[in-house]
Design a protein around this motif. Structure first.
Motif, PDB file in Angstrom:
ATOM      1  N   GLN A   1      13.759  -3.594  14.695  1.00  0.00           N
ATOM      2  CA  GLN A   1      15.083  -3.008  14.471  1.00  0.00           C
ATOM      3  C   GLN A   1      15.017  -1.953  13.358  1.00  0.00           C
ATOM      4  OE1 GLN A   1      17.839  -5.509  12.389  1.00  0.00           O
ATOM      5  NE2 GLN A   1      19.596  -4.723  13.519  1.00  0.00           N
TER       6      GLN A   1
ATOM      7  N   ALA B   1      13.782   1.333  14.718  1.00  0.00           N
ATOM      8  CA  ALA B   1      14.844   2.109  15.380  1.00  0.00           C
ATOM      9  C   ALA B   1      15.689   2.816  14.324  1.00  0.00           C
ATOM     10  CB  ALA B   1      15.716   1.195  16.243  1.00  0.00           C
ATOM     11  N   GLY B   2      15.970   2.116  13.236  1.00  0.00           N
ATOM     12  CA  GLY B   2      16.748   2.710  12.139  1.00  0.00           C
ATOM     13  C   GLY B   2      16.017   3.900  11.527  1.00  0.00           C
TER      14      GLY B   2
ATOM     15  N   LEU C   1      16.343   6.822  13.682  1.00  0.00           N
ATOM     16  CA  LEU C   1      17.672   7.425  13.530  1.00  0.00           C
ATOM     17  C   LEU C   1      17.782   8.305  12.296  1.00  0.00           C
ATOM     18  CD1 LEU C   1      20.186   4.601  14.544  1.00  0.00           C
ATOM     19  CD2 LEU C   1      20.048   6.899  15.501  1.00  0.00           C
TER      20      LEU C   1
ATOM     21  N   GLY D   1       0.112   0.174   6.648  1.00  0.00           N
ATOM     22  CA  GLY D   1      -0.586   0.545   5.411  1.00  0.00           C
ATOM     23  C   GLY D   1      -1.031   1.999   5.455  1.00  0.00           C
TER      24      GLY D   1
ATOM     25  N   VAL E   1       3.917   8.088   1.480  1.00  0.00           N
ATOM     26  CA  VAL E   1       4.347   8.041   0.083  1.00  0.00           C
ATOM     27  C   VAL E   1       4.407   9.446  -0.520  1.00  0.00           C
ATOM     28  CG1 VAL E   1       3.565   7.358  -2.223  1.00  0.00           C
ATOM     29  CG2 VAL E   1       3.852   5.637  -0.439  1.00  0.00           C
TER      30      VAL E   1
ATOM     31  N   ARG F   1       8.023  13.131  -2.005  1.00  0.00           N
ATOM     32  CA  ARG F   1       8.166  14.290  -2.887  1.00  0.00           C
ATOM     33  C   ARG F   1       8.031  15.598  -2.101  1.00  0.00           C
ATOM     34  NH1 ARG F   1       3.941  14.515  -6.397  1.00  0.00           N
ATOM     35  NH2 ARG F   1       2.755  12.994  -5.211  1.00  0.00           N
TER      36      ARG F   1
ATOM     37  N   ILE G   1      11.970   8.127   1.214  1.00  0.00           N
ATOM     38  CA  ILE G   1      12.028   7.119   0.145  1.00  0.00           C
ATOM     39  C   ILE G   1      12.502   5.791   0.730  1.00  0.00           C
ATOM     40  CG2 ILE G   1      13.299   6.444  -1.938  1.00  0.00           C
ATOM     41  CD1 ILE G   1      13.138   9.411  -2.789  1.00  0.00           C
TER      42      ILE G   1
ATOM     43  N   LYS H   1      10.093   2.282   1.379  1.00  0.00           N
ATOM     44  CA  LYS H   1      10.455   0.957   0.853  1.00  0.00           C
ATOM     45  C   LYS H   1      10.356  -0.086   1.956  1.00  0.00           C
ATOM     46  CE  LYS H   1      13.861   1.894  -2.715  1.00  0.00           C
ATOM     47  NZ  LYS H   1      15.253   1.739  -3.117  1.00  0.00           N
TER      48      LYS H   1
ATOM     49  N   SER I   1       6.740  -0.725   3.197  1.00  0.00           N
ATOM     50  CA  SER I   1       5.885  -1.531   2.339  1.00  0.00           C
ATOM     51  C   SER I   1       6.250  -3.004   2.487  1.00  0.00           C
ATOM     52  CB  SER I   1       5.941  -1.067   0.886  1.00  0.00           C
ATOM     53  OG  SER I   1       7.207  -1.294   0.355  1.00  0.00           O
ATOM     54  N   PHE I   2       7.525  -3.255   2.754  1.00  0.00           N
ATOM     55  CA  PHE I   2       7.981  -4.604   3.054  1.00  0.00           C
ATOM     56  C   PHE I   2       7.339  -5.111   4.355  1.00  0.00           C
ATOM     57  CE2 PHE I   2      11.620  -7.270   4.609  1.00  0.00           C
ATOM     58  CZ  PHE I   2      11.592  -8.195   3.591  1.00  0.00           C
TER      59      PHE I   2
ATOM     60  N   GLN J   1       4.557  -4.080   5.587  1.00  0.00           N
ATOM     61  CA  GLN J   1       3.128  -4.249   5.390  1.00  0.00           C
ATOM     62  C   GLN J   1       2.833  -5.606   4.756  1.00  0.00           C
ATOM     63  OE1 GLN J   1       0.988  -2.381   2.378  1.00  0.00           O
ATOM     64  NE2 GLN J   1      -0.886  -2.230   3.587  1.00  0.00           N
ATOM     65  N   ARG J   2       3.655  -5.968   3.787  1.00  0.00           N
ATOM     66  CA  ARG J   2       3.479  -7.281   3.166  1.00  0.00           C
ATOM     67  C   ARG J   2       3.672  -8.405   4.177  1.00  0.00           C
ATOM     68  NH1 ARG J   2       6.526  -7.869  -2.315  1.00  0.00           N
ATOM     69  NH2 ARG J   2       5.345  -6.490  -3.653  1.00  0.00           N
TER      70      ARG J   2
ATOM     71  N   TYR K   1       1.793  -0.066  -2.263  1.00  0.00           N
ATOM     72  CA  TYR K   1       0.726  -0.618  -1.461  1.00  0.00           C
ATOM     73  C   TYR K   1      -0.177  -1.568  -2.234  1.00  0.00           C
ATOM     74  CZ  TYR K   1      -2.919  -0.180   2.017  1.00  0.00           C
ATOM     75  OH  TYR K   1      -3.833  -0.429   2.975  1.00  0.00           O
TER      76      TYR K   1
ATOM     77  N   LEU L   1      -0.058  -5.902  -3.103  1.00  0.00           N
ATOM     78  CA  LEU L   1      -0.273  -6.907  -2.068  1.00  0.00           C
ATOM     79  C   LEU L   1      -1.045  -8.127  -2.515  1.00  0.00           C
ATOM     80  CD1 LEU L   1      -1.283  -4.863   1.047  1.00  0.00           C
ATOM     81  CD2 LEU L   1       0.516  -6.561   0.904  1.00  0.00           C
TER      82      LEU L   1
ATOM     83  N   TRP M   1       7.853 -13.168   2.322  1.00  0.00           N
ATOM     84  CA  TRP M   1       8.709 -12.040   1.989  1.00  0.00           C
ATOM     85  C   TRP M   1       9.919 -11.866   2.871  1.00  0.00           C
ATOM     86  CZ3 TRP M   1       3.293 -11.108   1.989  1.00  0.00           C
ATOM     87  CH2 TRP M   1       2.744 -10.987   0.711  1.00  0.00           C
TER      88      TRP M   1
END
Lengths: 311, 293
Positions: free
Chosen positions: A70, A73-74, A77, A127, A134, A138, A149, A153, A156-157, A159-160, B7, B10, B18
């Motif tokens: 989901q 998809a966001g 958009l 990753g 990243v 900039r 940005i 965020k 990275s969530f 990826q964890r 990154y 981790l 999480w």
């Protein structure tokens, strides 16, 4: 000072370009192409992972995966919205995608063949995407930088979460550990390909670097990704399938082998394992939805007329 | 947080889970989980399974739209609704396992029960699109009917003897109000859109209507718990009529689907579609016994 010189001065001085500012046509076109390809990648990227939603092995994993797809998809958009600030049209960009005129990240032309792939995509593919993205937080174009940005965020969530799934599986049964290793074996080289061809063969890099649309070369980012990933692989207990992978104390980086660039060009050229399937899936969703979009437009127009009639 | 090293954090935290909003240790804070003494435990377990299976099975169906919706906004919305229902299902199945007291958790109940032990209504399991059996209009017809019925059902449970079920109902009502609103808007848009959308919306309603009767038939478990679904049929009809009238549509005349020897979903007797749904849902979990996910 002419407009072009002023633009170049602003960009090289790290100032943000906003939608109403003057910009060279080449800059606008390059940005639309790059942001659209990124948006398409998010949308096509829903498929390989979406492939496992119905079969997720626990309800918690199902919730995590559904939420992740989901989010993709966001992301698509926001990115299509960023292209619209440059004068592009979402409908046209979707046509460009399904007609093969615009590309998306080739990684999504690889199939997902086990649940470990959901974790591997999070860890390696997201990753690699983060390494690429990243620096774009900039980037010179304001709406793109701001979208990135937020996207970084969330990536990275993801990826964890992917890494956490793999870690959980590595602590499970032998069958689960084998599933993780087999998945990493399949996705390692395609992940390295995500940074694009070697700098010596990349045509778009120089101008994009000058315009601050791109901020690092393909090879720089690939090296950064390898350096970050090797310790994570060790911690996880998987072997990366590259016999040439070795720490080089003189360079202060890992040395590593080259992906199969012939395969890369095959996949980019449309002959990857799932290219046709991915496009056909997107095309079907778009075409099957045509009558719904037409109905929504007809209803909105009729309601506007009714409200006008009342007023 | 610094994006340049998003990154790198981790390795230090691999023990942390999480998934924000996907665990449920905190989902119903402060709710008394003691098993009520004035309710038959077996009936309470069965009822939690009925409610939990309704939510789980419809969530599974709605998630099929993910990457197949007519607009990206709908991919997001349908996934969101599926996630809400999955969240309700997890709370209810966990409660069923807790009251049963045999050590079955949400996953044991979702993945290791056979079809005959699933207690959801047929409306949740039938195919209404994106695959054969329906389209976006049929999906919205089902969602409107399901959420309108669920809102009435959950409203009747706010003072229920089990505080956990009552708390799930209270939490779920807020979510279902959004689901119903979303479905109602689409039913109106499609009913009042083009000739094709009107025709499809009418066909979609006709497809789901035979499964409405079952929603209001009291099962003996419900009767013993003092619950009467027939009591909220009038409320349901009134909401549906309001939406259909705004959409320029009429209530279908299709007759209710017949039962099998008097039995239907609440008794564990399902439609043919259910076996395939469970095969897909359960296959991986059952293929790797003893695995941890």
């Amino acid at each position: 000072m002419d407009l072009e010189a002023e633009f170049e001065r602003a960009v090289s001085g790290e100032q943000r370009v906003e939608p109403r500012d003057w910009m060279p046509d080449g800059y606008r076109k390059t940005l639309i192409r790059q942001i659209a390809q990124h948006a398409h990648s998010e949308i096509i990227g829903m498929q390989p992972e979406g492939n496992w939603i119905s079969r997720a092995p626990s309800l918690r994993r199902k919730a995590i995966l559904l939420a992740k797809v989901q989010d993709e998809a966001g992301h698509g958009l926001y990115l299509y919205a960023a292209t619209e600030t440059l004068g592009a049209d979402r409908g046209e960009l979707t046509e460009n995608l399904i007609n093969g005129r615009q590309k998306y990240s080739s990684i999504f032309n690889y199939p997902t063949l086990s649940y470990a792939d959901v974790g591997t995509i999070g860890w390696l593919v997201d990753g690699a995407a983060i390494c690429n993205q990243v620096p774009l937080c900039r980037t010179s174009y304001g709406p793109y930088a701001r979208a990135m940005i937020r996207i970084c965020k969330e990536e990275s969530f993801h990826q964890r979460q992917g890494y956490e799934l793999l870690m959980t599986m590595m602590r499970g049964t032998d069958a689960q550990r084998a599933m993780v290793q087999e998945s990493v074996d399949r996705f390692w080289w395609p992940s390295l390909m995500m940074f694009g061809p070697p700098d010596s063969e990349s045509s778009n890099t120089e101008q994009s670097m000058k315009w601050r649309i791109k901020r690092n070369t393909n090879d720089e980012l690939r090296q950064k990704f390898v350096d970050m990933t090797v310790p994570q692989a060790e911690k996880l207990g998987v072997t990366l399938p590259d016999p040439a992978l070795k720490w080089n104390p003189e360079r202060g980086h890992y040395d590593f082998g080259q992906p199969d660039w012939d395969e890369f060009w095959q996949v980019v050229g449309g002959n990857g394992p799932a290219n046709a399937q991915r496009i056909a899936h997107r095309r079907k969703a778009h075409e099957d939805g045509e009558w719904v979009r037409a109905a929504a437009a007809a209803h909105a127009a009729r309601r506007a007329r009714r409200e006008e009639g009342v007023a | 947080m610094s994006f340049d090293n998003a990154y790198e954090s981790l390795i230090d935290h691999e023990d942390t889970h999480w998934a924000f909003g996907t665990g449920f240790s905190e989902a119903l804070p402060g709710v008394d989980r003691a098993i009520p003494s004035d309710v038959d435990s077996a009936d309470l377990v069965a009822y939690c399974l009925m409610l939990g299976d309704d939510a789980l099975v419809l969530s599974q169906r709605l998630a099929e739209w993910c990457s197949r919706a007519p607009e990206l906004e709908e991919d997001v919305a349908l996934a969101n609704i599926a996630l809400d229902l999955l969240g309700q299902a997890r709370l209810l199945l966990t409660r069923a396992g807790e009251v049963e007291g045999c050590g079955r958790d949400e996953d044991a109940l979702a993945y290791l029960r056979d079809e005959r032990d699933f207690r959801n209504v047929h409306l949740a399991e039938i195919e209404c699109g994106p695959f054969a059996g329906g389209d976006f209009a049929t999906t919205m017809a089902r969602l409107l009917v399901f959420s309108t019925w669920k809102i009435a059902q959950y409203s009747s449970l706010l003072g229920f003897a089990d505080p956990v079920v009552a708390a799930v109902a209270a939490k779920g009502l807020k979510e279902l109000a959004y689901h119903r609103d979303h479905a109602a808007q689409w039913v109106v848009r499609l009913g009042d859109g083009t000739d094709e959308s009107h025709r499809r919306m009418r066909a979609g309603l006709a497809r789901v209507w035979p499964f409405v009767e079952e929603l209001f038939a009291a099962h003996p478990v419900e009767q013993r718990l003092g619950l009467d679904p027939a009591g909220y049929r009038a409320e349901f009809d009134s909401v549906i009529d309001t939406v259909l009238s705004a959409a320029g549509l009429e209530r279908p005349t299709s007759v209710p689907a017949a039962r099998v020897n008097g039995r239907a979903g609440r008794d564990g007797v399902h439609t043919e579609a259910m076996g395939y749904l469970l095969a897909e849902l359960q296959h991986l979990h059952r293929s790797l016994p003893g695995a941890t996910w």
